[in-house]
Design an enzyme around this catalytic site. Structure first.
Site, PDB file in Angstrom:
ATOM      1  N   GLU A  78     -50.607   6.282  37.948  1.00 26.46           N
ATOM      2  CA  GLU A  78     -50.312   6.999  39.199  1.00 26.46           C
ATOM      3  C   GLU A  78     -50.378   6.065  40.405  1.00 26.46           C
ATOM      4  OE1 GLU A  78     -52.623  10.635  39.354  1.00 26.46           O
ATOM      5  OE2 GLU A  78     -51.459  11.464  37.688  1.00 26.46           O
ATOM      6  N   GLU A 119     -50.194  11.281  30.281  1.00 25.05           N
ATOM      7  CA  GLU A 119     -51.346  12.134  30.627  1.00 25.05           C
ATOM      8  C   GLU A 119     -50.864  13.578  30.711  1.00 25.05           C
ATOM      9  OE1 GLU A 119     -53.800  10.296  33.669  1.00 25.05           O
ATOM     10  OE2 GLU A 119     -54.274  12.277  34.465  1.00 25.05           O
TER      11      GLU A 119
HETATM   12  C1  GAL Z   1     -54.588  12.559  37.155  1.00 24.55           C
HETATM   13  C2  GAL Z   1     -55.256  11.198  37.196  1.00 24.55           C
HETATM   14  C3  GAL Z   1     -56.556  11.200  36.449  1.00 24.55           C
HETATM   15  C4  GAL Z   1     -57.374  12.398  36.859  1.00 24.55           C
HETATM   16  C5  GAL Z   1     -56.596  13.654  36.598  1.00 24.55           C
HETATM   17  C6  GAL Z   1     -57.337  14.933  36.903  1.00 24.55           C
HETATM   18  O1  GAL Z   1     -53.634  12.713  38.124  1.00 24.55           O
HETATM   19  O2  GAL Z   1     -54.416  10.226  36.632  1.00 24.55           O
HETATM   20  O3  GAL Z   1     -57.263  10.012  36.716  1.00 24.55           O
HETATM   21  O4  GAL Z   1     -57.667  12.282  38.208  1.00 24.55           O
HETATM   22  O5  GAL Z   1     -55.436  13.622  37.389  1.00 24.55           O
HETATM   23  O6  GAL Z   1     -56.518  16.051  36.698  1.00 24.55           O
END
Ligand code: GAL
Length: 809
Positions: free
Chosen positions: A427, A502
């Site tokens: 991100e 993710e």
């Molecule tokens: C994502 C991020 C993670 C964590 C997650 C929580 O956007 O990459 O590190 O913060 O959100 O939902």
């Protein structure tokens, strides 16, 4: 003459004496390379910025003696005032100093001596005998310093390390503080394989044959000239499967040498059969062995295909992964191999076959475990580039350090067969401007000079206009969230390869159940809307967990993912709860709600949804507990597999048969609560597969202790994780029990941490007592170095006490 300050230092002097004695016993002259554990007998203090303890004569006799790996943050108290904030786990940072005295015998004066640090969080500076060896801002990177020219052989030497984690916040999650990974001392002769100086690849692999290429960087500091370099490929059972011996004329300085070897019918590495090999490189001349160096190796071939998805050894394989941060719950960041292994075992049991090292270089032990246990690793290097995400984060050091950190990361990790994808960033804020193009290209080019594995970046704006995507630097387009865009991927990104870097970010606390009406009261409105969308009649409870606006429930993402081959796989946020980032809550929450497993290692319910989908094991998981107000309408869910139907009975009366229809991942009943026994039976072709019973629990009456291992090694490192259950007199778990349990330990070990998985608990992790949370608590026991027995006794007011014995061998 004995000086008074010498008396104070007596313990240190004794340690030194023992070190000299044990060294002379253990060191073998014939060994060309000696790598020793350098974790013991460090002295530590927390200090302010004015302290300078780099001078070897500095008196550290009043400091605390400890064994590394060490994380001082986890020893602290939770406070809203700690500058890391709840995002960083609400634990203290600060400045710490470590010092260690040691002797290298005169006999070693012709050797080259190095000190290797696997990771120090953060801003470390290292001195030997008062001379600065260097600094390293990045808290996750591994590094080496050479000690040789600064050592006094046969006399006391002092290594001093300053660790500065005082500028806060510098992380979006709990970082830990200190020398939290292993330290080793390496001694070599004048001819040696350089640091990370072996690269083993398999340019050709098939089921019938493989080619192994061994590229070595050999340092020749003496006049060795002609040497014999012998490379042997050995399998995990110790069997030699290939050997090549070549005479080599070494130049003084650095020598780059490459060897190719053929292997017939290689035993392939896969997630189901992670069969490992290693290459042993020996360098010899007429005076004997000069160096021995080992490099892990796994034979596998794979592709990421825009249609077929991920294909390993010729077979399609969906990557069923999880993201994890580096902390080990109550142990903090201090690395422990058994704790890592336990996490991976719990994941494997759920059906996980992939790990993403979110969002930083991991401990090397994690990668070795992924090699031997069979996980598809996405190894990630950065959470930010030049643009910051928190005030004092790595962006401050980006310009000066990112290239070195990136190169060192690849060089350290490249020989692990479990690594299939490099991620150059999570991100990254530059995805929204044109600097994303230049930096992505620069990083990817650098990675490709070193290694040919595919490169991705976890994009949270996964659209064709994304600058990091537009750079053309990525081999695989990494989606963070946006599951509703998955099905349009082939249209939006023709010919490209997809991966869900993710997913999900669903929220749940283990053992906590909101009925639908409660949920609406409990969650802030934004989350509510997301949750209730499509569920206007409220017939579905919150059991599949409330999703974040950017994420999804566990079921939503998986339902899409399983449908399409081109979706290579997913890394769920997260396998385990982690310290910090208690989104959406603030103080007093201090750890995350995203885990499929809680901070203590106890599975939440979604664990069994995945298990029913991702494994062949028979699964029947029925929840919630059966202690409600008389007459209250309760939703009962079941995850199951290997069966056609599940029938539920309440106090012997059938509540109906349920079958998963269409893409259902669970079945549900809604019945008014009546105390007694819920019984579920899963059946296939009319035959019973599994039965589960949940009984209404009475008052807490007794304690149950269950060790994950009843026999551990007496090495001062090994752990036994003991689950503590609060039961009623009939042995039923009391689902809301919060009894305070006190622990006593006798014998050859110690309690190093306690937990219960409650993200709002303010109790210390390093303690001899813990309240149960939803009926459970955890005690982590560590062996000492004496073989024998450990006895754990658990007591709580009003409950029958319990004890448990663990052997240490
Ligand atoms: C994502 C991020 C993670 C964590 C997650 C929580 O956007 O990459 O590190 O913060 O959100 O939902």
């Amino acid at each position: 003459m004995i000086q008074p300050n010498m008396l104070k230092k007596l313990p240190q002097l004794l340690v030194l004496l023992m070190a000299i004695l044990s060294y002379s016993c253990s060191s073998k002259k014939t060994e060309s390379r000696i790598t020793s554990d350098f974790n013991k007998d460090w002295y530590f203090t927390l200090a302010d910025s004015t302290l300078d303890a780099s001078n070897p004569t500095f008196d550290d006799s009043h400091w605390r003696q400890l064994r590394l790996p060490h994380d001082w943050s986890i020893e602290g108290e939770f406070s809203q005032d700690n500058p890391a904030g709840v995002g960083g786990g609400a634990l203290p940072g600060g400045i710490g100093w470590y010092r260690k005295s040691f002797v290298v015998p005169k006999a070693d004066s012709a050797k080259n001596i190095f000190i290797d640090f696997d990771g120090v969080y953060m801003n470390s500076e290292v001195w030997i005998n008062g001379e600065l060896l260097g600094k390293r801002p990045n808290g996750y990177i591994s590094f080496r310093y050479e000690l040789t020219p600064h050592l006094k052989f046969g006399e006391e030497n002092v290594v001093a390390v300053k660790v500065n984690n005082s500028a806060q916040p510098n992380s979006r999650w709990y970082s830990g503080s200190g020398i939290y990974r292993n330290v080793r001392l390496v001694k070599t002769s004048d001819v040696f394989v350089d640091h990370w100086g072996a690269k083993v690849t398999t340019p050709e692999v098939s089921k019938s044959q493989a080619k192994v290429r061994i590229a070595l960087q050999i340092n020749n500091r003496g006049d060795a000239g002609e040497v014999n370099v012998i490379n042997t490929v050995v399998d995990q059972n110790g069997k030699t499967i290939a050997e090549l011996s070549e005479v080599q004329n070494l130049q003084t300085g650095t020598n780059q040498l490459t060897y190719d070897m053929a292997v017939q019918a290689p035993h392939l590495w896969s997630v189901a059969d992670p069969f490992m090999h290693k290459v042993i490189t020996k360098i010899e001349n007429e005076s004997g062995e000069l160096d021995t160096y080992e490099t892990p190796l796994g034979f596998r071939f794979y592709e990421f295909d825009s249609e077929k998805g991920f294909v390993l050894n010729g077979e399609q394989l969906k990557i069923l992964g999880v993201c994890n941060h580096h902390d080990l719950g109550a142990l903090g960041a201090a690395v422990n191999t058994r704790a890592l292994q336990r996490q991976l075992e719990i994941m494997k049991e759920m059906g996980v076959n992939g790990i993403r090292t979110a969002h930083n270089p991991p401990a090397p032990e994690l990668l070795a475990l992924c090699d031997s246990m069979g996980f598809i690793v996405m190894d990630e290097v950065f959470d930010m580039w030049a643009k910051k995400k928190s005030e004092y984060d790595y962006s401050l050091y980006w310009d000066e350090w990112h290239e070195k950190d990136l190169v060192d990361f690849i060089k350290r990790d490249q020989n692990h067969p479990s690594i299939f994808v490099w991620s150059i960033g999570n991100e990254i804020l530059e995805q929204w401007d044109s600097t994303g193009i230049t930096i992505a290209k620069e990083l990817a080019d650098r990675v490709r000079e070193l290694d040919d594995r595919p490169i991705t970046s976890a994009l949270n704006d996964p659209q064709p206009h994304n600058n990091i995507y537009k750079s053309g630097a990525l081999d695989i387009v990494g989606f963070n969230y946006s599951h509703k865009l998955y099905e349009d991927f082939q249209k939006n990104f023709p010919g490209e390869v997809f991966i869900a870097t993710e997913t999900t970010s669903a929220l749940a606390t283990r053992g906590h159940y909101d009925m639908p009406s409660d949920t609406i009261k409990r969650w802030p409105i934004r989350w509510d809307l997301e949750f209730t969308e499509g569920n206007a009649d409220n017939t579905v409870s919150a059991y599949d967990h409330v999703s974040t606006p950017w994420g999804s429930t566990h079921e939503e993402t998986w339902k899409i993912m399983k449908e399409h081959d081109f979706l290579t796989g997913m890394y769920i946020w997260t396998g385990f709860d982690y310290l910090g980032e208690p989104t959406p809550y603030g103080w007093p929450s201090r750890s995350s709600y995203f885990g499929i497993v809680d901070l203590a290692g106890f599975p939440k319910d979604a664990y069994y949804m995945y298990q029913s989908e991702w494994t062949d094991k028979d699964v029947l998981h029925v929840f919630p507990h059966w202690n409600w107000a008389e007459g209250e309408a309760v939703d009962i869910w079941a995850y199951y597999n290997n069966a056609d139907e599940v029938e539920l009975f309440l106090n012997g009366e059938s509540q109906g048969i349920r079958k998963k229809e269409r893409d259902d991942l669970h079945v549900v009943w809604r019945i008014p609560f009546e105390a007694g026994t819920l019984k579920a039976i899963s059946r296939k072709d009319g035959k019973e597969v599994l039965t589960k019973e949940i009984k209404t629990a009475g008052a807490a009456a007794q304690i149950e202790l269950l060790a994950d291992r009843n026999s551990i090694q007496a090495d001062g490192k090994d752990l036994s994780f003991v689950t503590v259950k609060v039961l009623d007199k009939d042995g039923n778990l009391v689902p809301n029990a919060a009894n305070l349990i006190e622990f006593e330990l006798k014998g050859n070990g110690k309690i190093i941490a306690v937990d219960n998985g409650d993200p709002t608990s303010m109790e210390a992790f390093q303690a001899k007592q813990r309240k149960a949370f939803k009926g459970l608590a955890l005690v982590v026991i560590q062996s000492d170095e004496v073989k024998g027995e450990i006895k754990l006794i658990a007591k709580s007011e009003g409950l029958t006490q319990k004890s448990l014995t663990i052997g240490t061998h």
